[in-house]
Motif scaffolding. Sequence first.
Motif, PDB file in Angstrom:
ATOM      1  N   LEU A   1       0.797  -1.224   0.000  1.00  0.00           N
ATOM      2  CA  LEU A   1       0.000   0.000   0.000  1.00  0.00           C
ATOM      3  C   LEU A   1       0.830   1.274   0.000  1.00  0.00           C
ATOM      4  O   LEU A   1       0.316   2.335  -0.319  1.00  0.00           O
ATOM      5  CB  LEU A   1      -0.920   0.027   1.225  1.00  0.00           C
TER       6      LEU A   1
ATOM      7  N   ASN B   1       3.345   5.338   4.038  1.00  0.00           N
ATOM      8  CA  ASN B   1       2.437   6.259   4.721  1.00  0.00           C
ATOM      9  C   ASN B   1       1.061   5.631   4.917  1.00  0.00           C
ATOM     10  O   ASN B   1       0.470   5.726   5.997  1.00  0.00           O
ATOM     11  CB  ASN B   1       2.306   7.563   3.933  1.00  0.00           C
ATOM     12  N   GLU B   2       0.564   4.991   3.877  1.00  0.00           N
ATOM     13  CA  GLU B   2      -0.754   4.366   3.942  1.00  0.00           C
ATOM     14  C   GLU B   2      -0.778   3.254   4.983  1.00  0.00           C
ATOM     15  O   GLU B   2      -1.740   3.109   5.736  1.00  0.00           O
ATOM     16  CB  GLU B   2      -1.164   3.830   2.571  1.00  0.00           C
TER      17      GLU B   2
ATOM     18  N   LEU C   1      -3.157   3.319   8.173  1.00  0.00           N
ATOM     19  CA  LEU C   1      -4.135   2.243   8.306  1.00  0.00           C
ATOM     20  C   LEU C   1      -3.969   1.510   9.638  1.00  0.00           C
ATOM     21  O   LEU C   1      -4.949   1.189  10.307  1.00  0.00           O
ATOM     22  CB  LEU C   1      -4.022   1.264   7.132  1.00  0.00           C
TER      23      LEU C   1
ATOM     24  N   ARG D   1      -3.323  13.025   2.335  1.00  0.00           N
ATOM     25  CA  ARG D   1      -3.032  12.266   1.106  1.00  0.00           C
ATOM     26  C   ARG D   1      -3.096  10.765   1.359  1.00  0.00           C
ATOM     27  O   ARG D   1      -3.640  10.009   0.554  1.00  0.00           O
ATOM     28  CB  ARG D   1      -1.656  12.641   0.547  1.00  0.00           C
ATOM     29  N   ALA D   2      -2.543  10.308   2.481  1.00  0.00           N
ATOM     30  CA  ALA D   2      -2.552   8.878   2.801  1.00  0.00           C
ATOM     31  C   ALA D   2      -3.984   8.388   3.008  1.00  0.00           C
ATOM     32  O   ALA D   2      -4.359   7.318   2.511  1.00  0.00           O
ATOM     33  CB  ALA D   2      -1.703   8.604   4.045  1.00  0.00           C
ATOM     34  N   ILE D   3      -4.786   9.167   3.707  1.00  0.00           N
ATOM     35  CA  ILE D   3      -6.184   8.783   3.945  1.00  0.00           C
ATOM     36  C   ILE D   3      -6.950   8.743   2.630  1.00  0.00           C
ATOM     37  O   ILE D   3      -7.689   7.788   2.357  1.00  0.00           O
ATOM     38  CB  ILE D   3      -6.849   9.728   4.973  1.00  0.00           C
TER      39      ILE D   3
ATOM     40  N   SER E   1      -5.749   8.270  -0.318  1.00  0.00           N
ATOM     41  CA  SER E   1      -5.248   7.132  -1.082  1.00  0.00           C
ATOM     42  C   SER E   1      -5.910   5.833  -0.610  1.00  0.00           C
ATOM     43  O   SER E   1      -6.351   5.013  -1.423  1.00  0.00           O
ATOM     44  CB  SER E   1      -3.729   7.031  -0.933  1.00  0.00           C
ATOM     45  N   LEU E   2      -5.986   5.647   0.700  1.00  0.00           N
ATOM     46  CA  LEU E   2      -6.627   4.447   1.254  1.00  0.00           C
ATOM     47  C   LEU E   2      -8.113   4.397   0.908  1.00  0.00           C
ATOM     48  O   LEU E   2      -8.655   3.330   0.626  1.00  0.00           O
ATOM     49  CB  LEU E   2      -6.440   4.404   2.774  1.00  0.00           C
TER      50      LEU E   2
ATOM     51  N   GLN F   1      -8.442   3.430  -2.786  1.00  0.00           N
ATOM     52  CA  GLN F   1      -8.126   2.014  -2.997  1.00  0.00           C
ATOM     53  C   GLN F   1      -9.178   1.097  -2.382  1.00  0.00           C
ATOM     54  O   GLN F   1      -9.154  -0.112  -2.608  1.00  0.00           O
ATOM     55  CB  GLN F   1      -6.750   1.683  -2.409  1.00  0.00           C
TER      56      GLN F   1
ATOM     57  N   TYR G   1      -9.661   0.486   0.907  1.00  0.00           N
ATOM     58  CA  TYR G   1      -9.290  -0.146   2.177  1.00  0.00           C
ATOM     59  C   TYR G   1      -9.842   0.617   3.372  1.00  0.00           C
ATOM     60  O   TYR G   1     -10.031   0.056   4.440  1.00  0.00           O
ATOM     61  CB  TYR G   1      -7.767  -0.269   2.305  1.00  0.00           C
TER      62      TYR G   1
END
Length: 154
Positions: A21, A24-25, A29, A70-72, A74-75, A78, A80
């Motif tokens: 992932l 950062n992700e 997570l 950005r990480a949130i 991205s998750l 995707q 997740y």
Amino acid sequence: MSRLLVNEIPVMVIPSLAMKLGLNEAVVLQQIHFWVEASLHVVEGRKWVNKTYREWQRQLPFWSESTIKRAIRSLESQGYLLSANWNRLKLDKTKWYTIDYERLKDLEQNEAEMSQDQCKQLEWKVVDGVMVEVLPEIHMDEKEVPFFDIDSKN
């Protein structure tokens, strides 16, 4: 002992998850998972946790708020991380988060299948949960091996 080692609550990351992932992700997570597990707020059969980006940034102070955002995102993109607004006041835009554990399980299953395929292609095998390379046996005729007698006085 150094004051920088385990004198505060550590942030965990699973290396294989980070490889799938992104670092950062994976960290975000894992942090969300920690809070979801502790949550008492259940909606539609799932536990949810609500925090602002600023609150997440206080827990992960080595990143900026925009990096966490950005990480949130991205998750979320995707699939997740699920987000919703379960606030009583619709004016309150604080997001609620939960993890799609089924999607995460699929990722784990796909990884296991890929690992087995890679083992077949690359001549690897899994021994006690660890991938090891299968080394080919080497057969040499004694005549092919150079031999020097170091005791002779030639």
